[in-house]
Enzyme design. Structure first.
Site, PDB file in Angstrom:
ATOM      1  CE  LYS A 131      11.148   2.255  55.186  1.00 53.07           C
ATOM      2  NZ  LYS A 131      10.112   2.845  56.664  1.00 53.07           N
ATOM      3  CG  HIS A 154       6.455   3.924  59.336  1.00 49.46           C
ATOM      4  ND1 HIS A 154       6.998   3.469  60.481  1.00 49.46           N
ATOM      5  CD2 HIS A 154       7.349   4.178  58.586  1.00 49.46           C
ATOM      6  CE1 HIS A 154       8.262   3.708  60.549  1.00 49.46           C
ATOM      7  NE2 HIS A 154       8.352   4.077  59.202  1.00 49.46           N
ATOM      8  CG  ASP A 186       4.761   6.185  56.630  1.00 44.97           C
ATOM      9  OD1 ASP A 186       5.739   5.682  55.929  1.00 44.97           O
ATOM     10  OD2 ASP A 186       4.978   6.869  57.699  1.00 44.97           O
ATOM     11  CG  ASP A 187       7.160   2.373  55.578  1.00 46.81           C
ATOM     12  OD1 ASP A 187       7.543   3.395  54.795  1.00 46.81           O
ATOM     13  OD2 ASP A 187       7.743   2.003  56.575  1.00 46.81           O
ATOM     14  CG  HIS A 218      10.175  11.482  58.384  1.00 45.13           C
ATOM     15  ND1 HIS A 218      10.206  10.211  57.904  1.00 45.13           N
ATOM     16  CD2 HIS A 218      11.021  11.514  59.296  1.00 45.13           C
ATOM     17  CE1 HIS A 218      11.184   9.820  58.344  1.00 45.13           C
ATOM     18  NE2 HIS A 218      11.766  10.466  59.058  1.00 45.13           N
ATOM     19  CE  LYS A 244       6.820   9.406  58.657  1.00 40.59           C
ATOM     20  NZ  LYS A 244       7.160   7.932  58.429  1.00 40.59           N
ATOM     21  CG  ASP A 265       6.192   6.776  52.371  1.00 43.05           C
ATOM     22  OD1 ASP A 265       5.750   5.675  52.597  1.00 43.05           O
ATOM     23  OD2 ASP A 265       6.545   7.243  53.827  1.00 43.05           O
ATOM     24  CG  ASN A 266       8.698   4.221  51.792  1.00 46.50           C
ATOM     25  OD1 ASN A 266       9.079   5.133  52.352  1.00 46.50           O
ATOM     26  ND2 ASN A 266       8.300   3.297  51.974  1.00 46.50           N
ATOM     27  CB  CYS A 274       9.594   8.595  55.220  1.00 46.13           C
ATOM     28  SG  CYS A 274       9.222   6.851  55.896  1.00 46.13           S
TER      29      CYS A 274
END
Length: 553
Positions: free
Chosen positions: A327, A251, A59-60, A157, A155, A310-311, A101
């Site tokens: 991001k 994140h 994540d991130d 989301h 997660k 995810d990004n 996300c």
């Protein structure tokens, strides 16, 4: 400005885990999988020894924050487990995700562009009444129909306003994790601000109910790793396994155990990045523990691991160097991810290779269902935007994909056209019947990338940010060949992968601009209306004992 050329790798991590030896497979009448009376084999599956799948999503995590990119990108962050798996697998060096996300997770689950699901604007925050559209079928549901045991840890989301939004209603037989998008790693609380009021509550869920409070004070990376190990250890190999492990790490907020930041005490002085490095260390160790669980249970030899972010990372602590942006932007630093596929099932000649074939996160749906699980995806082909990439990954074949629609967001404010933009549009053969470049949008096609509107929403950076520990002194305000006022931007990614030179105003490039504007218009005609975020005061966890939960049913 000097740019380093790190390996282009994606952060999408999937592990495909196969069943045990055929000696352990029970007789057909003992199976819970639907069997063909004629053959005794699974009527919906390719075989009784289907490959198990574990998808690991960071994540991130910045493009430059995996060790095998960071060595060339001047990053001090080390990821020995990720590096080893990537080095012995297939690195995806032309792999794209979405800028944030929920959009990436939605396209992973549905195999469809955001413009086809109504979720093309922003992320789904807690208190938002949006979720995946009920008319769709998720990759977990398709794999479940093929006999897979499906579990999710981490997660989600992708919405929580109704029970039908929850992972357990989208094909996952078990779920443990967060429904929202940003949580305290220890208290597991999340919030959103509504009209000046702070709605704060616990969002750690087990299936469709709040999880036990015994997890209070334990870092979510440790919890999610342990839960993933439990899923693997309890798995009955009669059925193949699909495990979706979506870590919260790294994140915001920046929170790590001290033992993981200590190795960077004399290496990274920036306090935010120092903690961030420790968080990535926790992630890397977690992935190691998951792989060890696969080996202990005898699943490893029939497992494929795919890893992805995810990004892109945030410039305040992550690093996407030498890519531009971060991001939340349409720049390469926002949408190009580190990713790889690892499996003992890959041919020897493929292991340790790099794939530079074009791939997008929406491709995982048909790749998992058809390419790995052996399902028939013909019924899905008309509605899916993804392509089956398994032949490309496993055999080194050319990508069936030539284009990626990054997004078209009609709800963001229009950008102001510059004089140059007006000239380009005026010379278009049919200027009133092409895409309006004031819209926030981007498309990649055969090495060309067209960006329109404001590519950097909510104040995100459109510059280049080397990792602080690199000591590089870069003039971040220098945009080669570019004017920050132009909203029509064209880049030749093959010659200019770092997006330093906007060639849209060069006369020889006009036809390419018009071609891609017209292509955006074609995509726009297939889009469904964007669903605006609806922040509902009835979601306030204070109404439900301090917990976030579905509030509309």
């Amino acid at each position: 400005m000097m740019f380093f050329n790190p390996l282009l790798c994606s952060l999408a991590c999937i592990v495909f885990i196969g069943s045990a030896s055929t000696a352990n497979i029970p007789k057909p009448d003992e199976m819970t999988i639907p069997l063909s009376k004629k053959t005794g084999k699974c009527s919906k599956c390719s075989s009784l020894t289907q490959t198990n799948i574990v998808f690991i999503l960071a994540d991130d995590m910045g493009y430059n924050d995996v060790g095998y990119h960071g060595m060339e990108g001047m990053s001090a962050i080390q990821t020995p487990t990720i590096d080893r798996l990537a080095d012995q697998g297939v690195k995806l060096e032309n792999y794209y995700v979405q800028p944030s996300c929920s959009p990436t997770r939605g396209q992973l689950m549905l195999g469809r562009y955001q413009i086809h699901t109504g979720l093309q604007s922003g992320v789904i925050v807690v208190g938002d009444d949006r979720c995946l559209p009920s008319t769709e079928t998720s990759v977990a549901q398709r794999l479940q129909s093929l006999g897979y045991n499906t579990s999710m840890v981490g997660k989600w989301h992708l919405g929580m306003s109704r029970k039908n939004c929850l992972p357990t209603r989208w094909g996952f037989e078990s779920f443990f994790g967060y429904l929202g998008g940003s949580h305290d790693y220890y208290t597991h609380k999340t919030h959103f601000t509504r009209g000046g009021a702070l709605d704060l509550g616990i969002d750690l869920q087990e299936n469709e109910h709040p999880a036990s409070r015994v997890y209070d004070g334990i870092h979510s990376t440790l919890i999610f790793t342990k839960k993933a190990e439990e899923v693997i250890e309890k798995h009955n190999p009669i059925r193949p396994l699909f495990l979706y492990l979506a870590y919260q790490t790294p994140h915001l907020p920046m929170q790590s155990l001290l033992k993981y930041t200590t190795p960077y005490n004399d290496v990274i002085a920036n306090p935010h990045r120092h903690i961030y490095a420790g968080m990535i260390g926790m992630l890397d160790e977690g992935i190691y523990n998951v792989t060890e669980a696969l080996k202990r249970t005898g699943l490893w030899d029939n497992t494929v691991i795919i890893f992805s972010s995810d990004n892109g990372g945030s410039r305040w602590f992550g690093s996407n160097w030498p890519l531009r942006g971060e991001k939340g932007t349409l720049w390469e630093g926002g949408i190009k991810a580190a990713g790889f596929v690892h499996s003992p099932l890959l041919p020897d000649r493929i292991r340790g290779t790099v794939s530079r074939e074009l791939m997008h996160v929406s491709d995982w749906y048909p790749t998992l269902v058809e390419g790995i699980a052996g399902g028939d995806a013909s019924a899905d082909e008309k509605r899916l935007d993804g392509f089956n990439m398994w032949n490309t990954i496993r055999n080194g074949a050319s990508s069936p994909r030539e284009e990626i629609l990054v997004n078209i967001d009609p709800l963001l404010p229009y950008a102001q056209l510059s004089y140059t933009d007006a000239v380009i549009l005026t010379l278009h053969p049919h200027p009133l019947d092409t895409f309006d470049p004031r819209n926030h949008a981007a498309i990649i096609q055969n090495g060309w990338k067209l960006v329109t509107g404001d590519p950097s929403v909510t104040g995100r950076s459109d510059l280049w940010h080397p990792p602080p520990e690199s000591g590089l002194d870069v003039n971040l305000n220098r945009l080669y060949c570019s004017s920050p006022d132009d909203v029509i931007q064209l880049y030749n990614l093959n010659a200019d992968p770092y997006e330093t030179c906007n060639v849209a105003s060069w006369p020889w490039a006009f036809n390419k601009v018009y071609e891609l504007l017209d292509r955006l218009k074609e995509h726009e005609r297939t889009s469904v209306p964007a669903i605006p975020a609806g922040l509902d005061p009835r979601s306030n966890p204070a109404l439900y004992g301090g917990y976030w939960k579905p509030w509309l049913d």
